[in-house]
Design a protein around this motif. Structure first.
Motif, PDB file in Angstrom:
ATOM      1  N   ALA A  88      -4.011   5.656   3.675  1.00  0.00           N
ATOM      2  CA  ALA A  88      -5.456   5.392   3.727  1.00  0.00           C
ATOM      3  C   ALA A  88      -5.821   4.202   2.817  1.00  0.00           C
ATOM      4  O   ALA A  88      -6.644   3.355   3.170  1.00  0.00           O
ATOM      5  CB  ALA A  88      -6.229   6.646   3.314  1.00  0.00           C
ATOM      6  N   GLU A  89      -5.191   4.157   1.658  1.00  0.00           N
ATOM      7  CA  GLU A  89      -5.446   3.049   0.740  1.00  0.00           C
ATOM      8  C   GLU A  89      -4.975   1.728   1.342  1.00  0.00           C
ATOM      9  O   GLU A  89      -5.610   0.691   1.168  1.00  0.00           O
ATOM     10  CB  GLU A  89      -4.751   3.311  -0.601  1.00  0.00           C
ATOM     11  N   TRP A  90      -3.821   1.845   2.063  1.00  0.00           N
ATOM     12  CA  TRP A  90      -3.286   0.627   2.701  1.00  0.00           C
ATOM     13  C   TRP A  90      -4.235   0.104   3.774  1.00  0.00           C
ATOM     14  O   TRP A  90      -4.488  -1.078   3.901  1.00  0.00           O
ATOM     15  CB  TRP A  90      -1.909   0.949   3.295  1.00  0.00           C
ATOM     16  N   ILE A  91      -4.775   1.033   4.566  1.00  0.00           N
ATOM     17  CA  ILE A  91      -5.703   0.645   5.631  1.00  0.00           C
ATOM     18  C   ILE A  91      -6.946  -0.021   5.018  1.00  0.00           C
ATOM     19  O   ILE A  91      -7.445  -1.033   5.497  1.00  0.00           O
ATOM     20  CB  ILE A  91      -6.089   1.877   6.468  1.00  0.00           C
ATOM     21  N   GLU A  92      -7.443   0.579   3.923  1.00  0.00           N
ATOM     22  CA  GLU A  92      -8.618   0.019   3.255  1.00  0.00           C
ATOM     23  C   GLU A  92      -8.322  -1.370   2.685  1.00  0.00           C
ATOM     24  O   GLU A  92      -9.138  -2.301   2.793  1.00  0.00           O
ATOM     25  CB  GLU A  92      -9.076   0.971   2.147  1.00  0.00           C
ATOM     26  N   TYR A 129       1.719  10.566   1.183  1.00  0.00           N
ATOM     27  CA  TYR A 129       1.826   9.486   2.164  1.00  0.00           C
ATOM     28  C   TYR A 129       0.493   9.197   2.801  1.00  0.00           C
ATOM     29  O   TYR A 129       0.084   8.039   2.947  1.00  0.00           O
ATOM     30  CB  TYR A 129       2.862   9.875   3.224  1.00  0.00           C
ATOM     31  N   GLU A 130      -0.176  10.240   3.207  1.00  0.00           N
ATOM     32  CA  GLU A 130      -1.453  10.065   3.863  1.00  0.00           C
ATOM     33  C   GLU A 130      -2.459   9.358   2.934  1.00  0.00           C
ATOM     34  O   GLU A 130      -3.264   8.535   3.352  1.00  0.00           O
ATOM     35  CB  GLU A 130      -1.981  11.417   4.328  1.00  0.00           C
ATOM     36  N   LYS A 131      -2.412   9.704   1.656  1.00  0.00           N
ATOM     37  CA  LYS A 131      -3.321   9.068   0.687  1.00  0.00           C
ATOM     38  C   LYS A 131      -3.001   7.585   0.548  1.00  0.00           C
ATOM     39  O   LYS A 131      -3.905   6.733   0.573  1.00  0.00           O
ATOM     40  CB  LYS A 131      -3.198   9.782  -0.664  1.00  0.00           C
TER      41      LYS A 131
END
Length: 218
Positions: free
Chosen positions: A9-13, A4-6
């Motif tokens: 992070a991709e979503w934020i980017e 989830y965290e990975k």
């Protein structure tokens, strides 16, 4: 949790790049239309350059021709001025030269012919009559003495002692002895007004100096 965290992070980017990606997407959607506009502009530029080249070539030819026309117009003005000057000169000649020439030439022909011929008349068209008949109808001797009288008259009237030389080549060739003698005496009487008289002749008129040329044999 790690996955989830990975993904988060991709979503934020991805969210951070969204505005940039949307702008790029919009630009890419308009690329075909932009290409058409650029192609139209390119074709218009080619037409312009072709027409500009043709114009510059025609302009060069035009300037060359214009310079030639201007030069010829200047020449024409010169010719017109020359024509006007000749017209004025012709009038002056008719008014002043011809009467004096007729008088002087008539005096000389009277002397050279021993009174057989007395009057030379040059009209305004420069036709010559001797005692009322055209010079072309005279004999060879008559034409020679009339032409010589006119030459002497012109020399006296025109040069007015400025160019005091007379040159004659076989002027008495067609004359009989008496007429040649009278002609020689007339030329001799010019000594006061003509400083040098040079004659080429097979006869021996009265003269101060003789230069005899012997025939050259091969």
């Amino acid at each position: 949790m790690s996955s989830y965290e990975k993904r988060h992070a991709e979503w934020i980017e991805a969210k951070a790049r969204r505005v940039e990606d949307e702008e790029r997407h919009t630009y890419l959607l308009n690329v075909p239309e932009n290409l058409a506009q650029l192609e139209a502009a390119y074709q218009a530029a080619k037409i312009y350059e072709d027409r500009l080249g043709a114009y510059e070539k025609a302009l060069g030819i035009y300037r060359t021709k214009k310079d030639e026309v201007d030069r010829r117009r200047e020449e024409e003005q010169g010719y017109r001025k020359g024509k006007e000057a000749l017209t004025i000169l012709r009038k002056l000649v008719k008014q002043h030269l011809i009467p004096s020439l007729n008088k002087v030439a008539s005096h000389y022909i009277t002397e050279m012919t021993g009174g057989q011929r007395n009057l030379i008349e040059v009209d305004e068209e420069f036709d010559i009559q001797v005692d009322g008949q055209p010079i072309s109808t005279l004999s060879g001797s008559g034409k020679a003495v009339a032409n010589l009288s006119l030459r002497l008259g012109l020399g006296q009237v025109l040069t007015n002692n400025q160019f005091s030389v007379f040159l004659g080549d076989e002027i008495d060739a067609s004359m009989d002895v008496d007429r040649a003698d009278n002609t020689a005496k007339t030329l001799e009487s010019l000594a006061e007004r003509v400083s040098q008289i040079l004659l080429v002749t097979h006869k021996y008129p009265q003269a101060d100096y003789y230069f005899e040329l012997e025939e050259l044999c091969a």
